[in-house]
Design an enzyme around this catalytic site. Structure first.
Site, PDB file in Angstrom:
ATOM      1  N   SER A   1       0.869  -1.173   0.000  1.00 13.64           N
ATOM      2  CA  SER A   1       0.000   0.000   0.000  1.00 13.64           C
ATOM      3  C   SER A   1       0.908   1.225   0.000  1.00 13.64           C
ATOM      4  CB  SER A   1      -0.933  -0.023   1.197  1.00 13.64           C
ATOM      5  OG  SER A   1      -0.176   0.088   2.361  1.00 13.64           O
TER       6      SER A   1
ATOM      7  N   GLU B   1      -1.209  11.074 -10.376  1.00 16.48           N
ATOM      8  CA  GLU B   1      -2.354  10.302 -10.870  1.00 16.48           C
ATOM      9  C   GLU B   1      -3.489  10.424  -9.857  1.00 16.48           C
ATOM     10  OE1 GLU B   1      -1.070   6.232 -11.329  1.00 16.48           O
ATOM     11  OE2 GLU B   1       0.827   6.877 -12.207  1.00 16.48           O
TER      12      GLU B   1
ATOM     13  N   ASP C   1     -10.868   5.026  -5.956  1.00 19.35           N
ATOM     14  CA  ASP C   1     -11.304   4.358  -4.737  1.00 19.35           C
ATOM     15  C   ASP C   1     -12.020   3.054  -5.090  1.00 19.35           C
ATOM     16  OD1 ASP C   1     -11.621   3.943  -2.092  1.00 19.35           O
ATOM     17  OD2 ASP C   1     -13.181   5.460  -1.793  1.00 19.35           O
TER      18      ASP C   1
ATOM     19  N   LYS D   1      -4.268  12.198   0.602  1.00 21.14           N
ATOM     20  CA  LYS D   1      -5.684  11.856   0.806  1.00 21.14           C
ATOM     21  C   LYS D   1      -6.520  13.112   0.963  1.00 21.14           C
ATOM     22  CE  LYS D   1      -6.980   7.854   1.847  1.00 21.14           C
ATOM     23  NZ  LYS D   1      -6.393   6.746   2.564  1.00 21.14           N
TER      24      LYS D   1
ATOM     25  N   CYS E   1     -52.314   9.751   3.184  1.00 22.22           N
ATOM     26  CA  CYS E   1     -53.726   9.369   3.003  1.00 22.22           C
ATOM     27  C   CYS E   1     -54.343   8.835   4.296  1.00 22.22           C
ATOM     28  CB  CYS E   1     -53.858   8.322   1.907  1.00 22.22           C
ATOM     29  SG  CYS E   1     -53.203   6.710   2.391  1.00 22.22           S
TER      30      CYS E   1
ATOM     31  N   CYS F   1     -47.579   1.760   3.268  1.00 23.04           N
ATOM     32  CA  CYS F   1     -48.968   2.203   3.254  1.00 23.04           C
ATOM     33  C   CYS F   1     -49.760   1.148   2.496  1.00 23.04           C
ATOM     34  CB  CYS F   1     -49.054   3.556   2.545  1.00 23.04           C
ATOM     35  SG  CYS F   1     -50.737   4.023   2.134  1.00 23.04           S
TER      36      CYS F   1
END
Ligand code: IVH
Length: 679
Positions: free
Chosen positions: A85, A116, A120, A326, A424, A439
């Site tokens: 990562s 770039e 996500d 970020k 209603c 409803c």
């Protein structure tokens, strides 16, 4: 249409090339050159030819994107080089610190950076291996997993239309790529696909997916490639390797080569020479963020030179030569002033939080959905509470939590979910096992309003100009009491509405007129039957071919349709049983709407039928049998259930045959199967 090529394999090859070319224009470059109808026609022709000559089917044929056997699970596969990562920077200062460190590591050399977008989604490694004629074939798609070992999700990755199944030798040459290499990139779910998924989930009474990333990750791990294919995932390439090493001296060249070879590479990228310029790129990206059509959560900055990258190396878990800047989460704090109730076309009551307007990431948020009564309970939300609101892409804002501290005291008033429809005053009910209150009044004006809006909307009957403003007036003036009344409207009726002149009235009437020609699957979708979304409507048309056949279908017959379970079947039966709906359908018939449908070629002969194969068939591999059944529109499943239409049994058939007998499911031998295929 082109004239058919004289020899069959040549036509097959030609069609494959055509489809690949137009796939790339459509899915990679976003610039289609032919109509969907033309594309479908080529695809149908290819399917037909391949159906007639299954021996000519190759795994990289455009017909074979959904082809893999449903798997029991995913095999674990080690990566050629760890998928690490990135370290994060959350501020200008952190970014500048990283820049200084990179400069030091470069030891006096100038450093070029490539910026770039940080998509996500979830990262994926694709291996391409050499084919016989200098082309490269997609061999595998592997998830990141724990970074060293990922999961083999190849069958699912194959369904992503922007992933080339094979790349021709000339194309590789043009791109300067060898015939075997590894591409890494991000699998994302575009916002449009994400919204569609959540609409479908809502229709089915399921909780919405939280965000596109989770939805994409969920889809990639689905065991049914068919379902993955519907999710319309996308793959964006950002890394090129060979045997775990960078293949080209510059990252910018690698990205260009990947684009030339036919991969989707994010066009928002830029080479720069300083951190100041990086910051300018970040500022621009933050503005673009709102309009991209997919989610990004930051910007990735990489040292462009592979040689410099190599010298800088890695810390334990991340490269020193790259960093992820970020974006701040798009959230804000505000107060809940009221909770209102929206009523959907199926009668569902959705609570909505009315907020003190708060600016979040460039827009002002004043409402947030609360989904259902359970969600209010889960949050422990009171009227007057301060809440943390989060917004992603253009996804509806949602309340993450109730804030409770010295500066933000809790609201005192508990919210009581209504026991009667606010519109209603009919009773509301909650079916067992369902999260939603509904409803019960089928004549509820809110339901009629929502039904009309749904019927007219884009993707359904496409009646342009019949939006909320017009629908509300039509109802107010009692000009329509049912969807069918739309087809009785006269110019004078429309002219009696506010802000509608002659021109607009005529245009709207023309639109309504045109909608009479909309295909049956749209009409069916437009009726607003619970659980019958766009896709189910199409499957029903494929299976029954006409409104009458569908209305006459028993629950059992309905359940034989792919993806139709007992709940959906019951909803369809109930809908047509209700006298008012029956009347609506008859009036639509008289209005001349389309009541017979074109069954799509794909599911023509064996459409709606499910087969289970067991034992060995004489001179026909199981794979071949499966392909031929699928080419004729049938489905092959691994286990026998009540839904199985036929069990095809060969020599040494096992327990599946017993199960078929037990459930009274017809059993075919090879001759029986061939007869069915050739019928
Ligand atoms: S480069 C060692 N480039 O962000 C280099 N990653 O936190 C690793 N991501 O796992 C990846 N867009 O899933 C790179 N343009 C991009 C990216 C990108 C999104 C993801 C990727 C990675 C995570 C790093």
């Amino acid at each position: 249409m082109r004239p058919a090529a004289s020899s069959l394999p040549a036509r097959i090859l030609e069609l494959r090339d055509l489809l690949r070319h137009h796939d790339s224009l459509y899915y990679v470059l976003d610039s289609p050159e032919v109509s969907d109808a033309q594309y479908d026609e080529w695809m149908r022709e290819l399917r037909r030819l391949e159906g007639e000559h299954p021996e000519l089917i190759t795994p990289d044929s455009p017909t074979q994107r959904v082809g893999g056997k449903p798997k029991e699970g995913f095999a674990k596969v080690p990566h050629t080089r760890p998928m690490l990562s990135l370290d994060n920077a959350f501020s200008e200062e952190e970014l500048r610190n990283w820049g200084r460190r990179v400069q030091e590591l470069a030891g006096g050399e100038t450093v070029e950076y490539i910026c770039e977008l940080k998509l996500d989604g979830l990262s994926m490694a694709l291996q391409y291996t050499a084919g016989k004629h200098g082309e490269a074939h997609l061999a595998s798609g592997i998830t990141r997993g724990d970074g060293s070992v990922g999961e083999d999700v190849t069958t699912n990755v194959r369904t992503i239309r922007s992933v080339p199944l094979s790349i021709a030798a000339e194309k590789l040459k043009m791109a300067g790529l060898p015939d075997h290499f590894e591409v890494r990139g991000e699998v994302v779910m575009p916002l449009a696909a994400f919204r569609k998924l959540n609409d479908e989930r809502e229709e089915q009474g399921l909780a919405p997916a939280a965000n596109p990333r989770n939805a994409a990750a969920g889809a990639i791990r689905t065991l049914e490639p068919n379902i993955v294919a519907q999710r319309r995932l996308d793959f964006c390439a950002y890394f090129l390797l060979q045997k775990g090493e960078e293949l080209l001296p510059l990252q910018s060249d690698a990205l260009n080569a990947l684009a030339t070879a036919g991969f989707r590479v994010n066009p928002h990228r830029k080479l720069v020479n300083s951190i100041d310029e990086v910051l300018a790129f970040i500022a621009a990206a933050e503005l673009q963020r709102e309009t991209l059509g997919y989610e990004i959560d930051g910007v990735v900055i990489k040292v462009n030179s592979s040689a410099q990258q190599q010298r800088m190396g890695f810390t334990g878990r991340a490269p020193r030569w790259a960093i992820a800047y970020k974006f701040a989460a798009r959230s804000g704090m505000t107060q809940v002033n009221a909770i209102t109730i929206q009523i959907g076309r199926t009668g569902k009551l959705t609570p909505v939080a009315e907020l003190t307007p708060v600016p979040i990431g460039g827009t002002t948020v004043s409402r947030a959905t609360l989904h259902n009564a359970d969600e209010i309970e889960r949050l422990g939300l009171h009227l007057g509470d301060w809440v943390l609101v989060e917004r992603g892409g253009d996804v509806i804002p949602k309340i993450v939590q109730v804030v409770d501290d010295a500066n933000h005291p809790r609201g005192a008033k508990k919210f009581h979910f209504p026991t009667h429809c606010p519109e209603c005053n009919s009773e509301v009910v909650r079916a067992e096992g369902e999260a939603d209150w509904r409803c019960v009044n089928i004549n509820c004006p809110a339901r009629l309003r929502e039904s009309l809006l749904h019927f007219a909307s884009r993707g359904v009957m496409n009646i342009e100009g019949l939006g909320e403003a017009v629908v509300l007036q039509l109802l107010d003036k009692k000009l329509v009491h049912s969807i069918a009344d739309l087809y009785q409207l006269q110019e004078a009726d429309l002219l009696s509405l506010e802000r509608i002149g002659e021109k607009t009235a005529r245009a709207l009437l023309e639109q309504i007129e045109r909608s009479r020609k909309a295909p049956l699957n749209r009409v069916l979708f437009g009726l607003g039957i619970r659980f019958v979304g766009e896709r189910t409507a199409q499957l029903l048309v494929d299976a029954f071919g006409s409104m009458d056949a569908l209305m006459a279908a028993s629950a059992e017959e309905l359940e034989r349709v792919q993806e139709v379970g007992p709940r959906v079947a019951q909803a369809i039966r109930e809908f047509f049983h209700e006298p008012r709906n029956h009347e609506l359908v008859e009036r639509l018939r008289r209005a001349g709407l389309t009541f017979t449908g074109e069954r799509r070629q794909k599911s023509a002969r064996l459409g709606g039928l499910t087969f289970v194969l067991t034992g060995t068939l004489e001179a026909m591999s199981r794979e071949e049998a499966r392909e031929r059944i699928e080419a004729a529109g049938g489905r092959v499943s691994g286990s026998v259930s009540k839904k199985t239409s036929y069990v095809v049994a060969g020599e040494e058939a096992g327990s599946k045959l017993d199960k078929a007998r037990e459930l009274n499911i017809p059993v075919l031998d090879k001759a029986g199967l061939l007869a069915l295929l050739e019928e």
